[in-house]
Design an enzyme around this catalytic site. Structure first.
Site, PDB file in Angstrom:
ATOM      1  N   VAL A 103       0.740   2.653   5.275  1.00 46.14           N
ATOM      2  CA  VAL A 103       0.890   1.256   5.718  1.00 46.14           C
ATOM      3  C   VAL A 103       0.745   1.125   7.235  1.00 46.14           C
ATOM      4  O   VAL A 103       1.017   0.066   7.790  1.00 46.14           O
ATOM      5  CB  VAL A 103       2.261   0.690   5.265  1.00 46.14           C
ATOM      6  CG1 VAL A 103       2.352   0.655   3.756  1.00 46.14           C
ATOM      7  CG2 VAL A 103       3.420   1.480   5.864  1.00 46.14           C
ATOM      8  N   ASP A 104       0.302   2.194   7.901  1.00 49.78           N
ATOM      9  CA  ASP A 104       0.276   2.203   9.369  1.00 49.78           C
ATOM     10  C   ASP A 104      -0.946   1.525   9.971  1.00 49.78           C
ATOM     11  O   ASP A 104      -0.981   1.247  11.169  1.00 49.78           O
ATOM     12  CB  ASP A 104       0.383   3.633   9.898  1.00 49.78           C
ATOM     13  CG  ASP A 104      -0.588   4.592   9.222  1.00 49.78           C
ATOM     14  OD1 ASP A 104      -1.767   4.240   9.066  1.00 49.78           O
ATOM     15  OD2 ASP A 104      -0.148   5.703   8.851  1.00 49.78           O
ATOM     16  N   HIS A 119      -0.330  -0.194  -0.498  1.00 48.66           N
ATOM     17  CA  HIS A 119       1.070  -0.539  -0.281  1.00 48.66           C
ATOM     18  C   HIS A 119       1.257  -1.554   0.843  1.00 48.66           C
ATOM     19  O   HIS A 119       2.348  -1.683   1.386  1.00 48.66           O
ATOM     20  CB  HIS A 119       1.881   0.731   0.007  1.00 48.66           C
ATOM     21  CG  HIS A 119       1.898   1.686  -1.141  1.00 48.66           C
ATOM     22  ND1 HIS A 119       2.113   3.046  -0.986  1.00 48.66           N
ATOM     23  CD2 HIS A 119       1.711   1.485  -2.471  1.00 48.66           C
ATOM     24  CE1 HIS A 119       2.070   3.631  -2.170  1.00 48.66           C
ATOM     25  NE2 HIS A 119       1.813   2.719  -3.078  1.00 48.66           N
ATOM     26  N   CYS A 130       6.772 -19.420   2.793  1.00 51.26           N
ATOM     27  CA  CYS A 130       5.478 -20.098   2.824  1.00 51.26           C
ATOM     28  C   CYS A 130       4.290 -19.148   2.950  1.00 51.26           C
ATOM     29  O   CYS A 130       3.146 -19.570   2.804  1.00 51.26           O
ATOM     30  CB  CYS A 130       5.441 -21.124   3.959  1.00 51.26           C
ATOM     31  SG  CYS A 130       5.331 -20.413   5.630  1.00 51.26           S
ATOM     32  N   CYS A 147      10.426 -17.832  10.246  1.00 46.66           N
ATOM     33  CA  CYS A 147       9.092 -18.426  10.318  1.00 46.66           C
ATOM     34  C   CYS A 147       9.120 -19.651  11.215  1.00 46.66           C
ATOM     35  O   CYS A 147      10.032 -20.489  11.120  1.00 46.66           O
ATOM     36  CB  CYS A 147       8.632 -18.795   8.909  1.00 46.66           C
ATOM     37  SG  CYS A 147       7.055 -19.674   8.836  1.00 46.66           S
ATOM     38  N   ASN A 213      -4.669  19.274   1.129  1.00 50.49           N
ATOM     39  CA  ASN A 213      -3.243  19.012   1.312  1.00 50.49           C
ATOM     40  C   ASN A 213      -2.550  20.285   1.761  1.00 50.49           C
ATOM     41  O   ASN A 213      -2.971  21.393   1.421  1.00 50.49           O
ATOM     42  CB  ASN A 213      -2.612  18.501   0.004  1.00 50.49           C
ATOM     43  CG  ASN A 213      -1.303  17.777   0.232  1.00 50.49           C
ATOM     44  OD1 ASN A 213      -1.225  16.880   1.082  1.00 50.49           O
ATOM     45  ND2 ASN A 213      -0.272  18.140  -0.502  1.00 50.49           N
TER      46      ASN A 213
END
Length: 248
Positions: A103-104, A119, A130, A147, A213
């Site tokens: 997610v970086d 992800h 919203c 928000c 890996n």
């Protein structure tokens, strides 16, 4: 490892559709903490109690403290050579698509354009009510960020526990896996479902499967080639081999 690298190098030269699947091993080498290792971020944390919609609503301070820590760590880290190598391969049409569990946003920051983030992304935040999007830094501005449009709670743009993975990313990843000729897993333990479905989908569709890996994975016996090593070092060596003109 030279034999396995040579084999993979040859496949990359002859494959017209190479898809790469990346996991936490790519991120940890940029200095970001892992989640599932013995010393990972989840070691003393129950993720279902902290990284979930329920936590956002009922354990709000701890939820924000945890994600502020993650966002601050991300701000201090940068893509490593492996990310830039993959971006360069895409630019040279050696890689068609990247599927990532991370997610970086480092693939995009390094220059990759065709990326499916299974992800979500920690580089954005959005309103829980919203859906308006902001940069991740917006979460750092206040103890309880809201928000600007509707005063709803802001949340990170990642998939929280209990949520479904984004349908658009899943559909693209499924299509790219099915169409691949060579599917390369880099830095993933392949323990998380449904993400670990894609290497199987690629192999069952006729692609060769390579796994890079540091540790063993549950799919090693299923792969056509397995390379043990740190992701950055293996990609550097592979990039060098690909760049050298083959002798006949």
């Amino acid at each position: 490892m030279k034999k396995e690298l040579s084999l993979l190098c040859g496949w990359m030269r002859t494959s017209s559709n190479v898809v790469v699947f990346t996991g936490a091993g790519m991120s940890t080498e940029s200095g970001l903490p892992d989640f599932r290792s013995a010393n990972g971020m989840w070691k003393n944390v129950d993720p279902r109690e902290l990284a979930s919609i329920r936590a956002l609503n009922t354990n709000t301070r701890e939820f924000y403290n945890f994600y502020k820590m993650r966002i601050e760590a991300l701000e201090k880290a940068e893509p490593h050579d492996g990310h830039f190598i993959l971006a360069n391969w895409e630019n040279k049409n050696r890689v068609k698509h990247i599927i990532t569990q991370n997610v970086d946003g480092f693939h995009q920051k390094a220059g990759s354009k065709s990326v499916s983030e299974l992800h979500g992304s920690l580089r954005i935040s959005r309103c829980q009510d919203c859906g308006r999007e902001y940069s991740a830094k917006k979460i750092l501005e206040r103890d309880f960020p809201r928000c600007e449009a509707c005063s709803g709670k802001l949340r990170p743009g990642v998939v929280l526990f209990g949520e479904s993975l984004p349908l658009d990313a899943l559909e693209i990843a499924d299509t790219e896996s099915s169409n691949s000729e060579l599917f390369i897993v880099i830095g993933s333990s392949l323990e998380v479902s449904p993400a670990n479905y894609f290497p199987v989908k690629a192999k069952n569709s006729g692609a060769r499967l390579a796994i890079i890996n540091l540790d063993d994975t549950n799919m090693d016996d299923y792969a056509d080639v397995v390379i043990r090593g740190k992701t950055k070092e293996v990609l550097q060596e592979l990039d060098h081999m690909i760049s050298v003109r083959p002798s006949f």
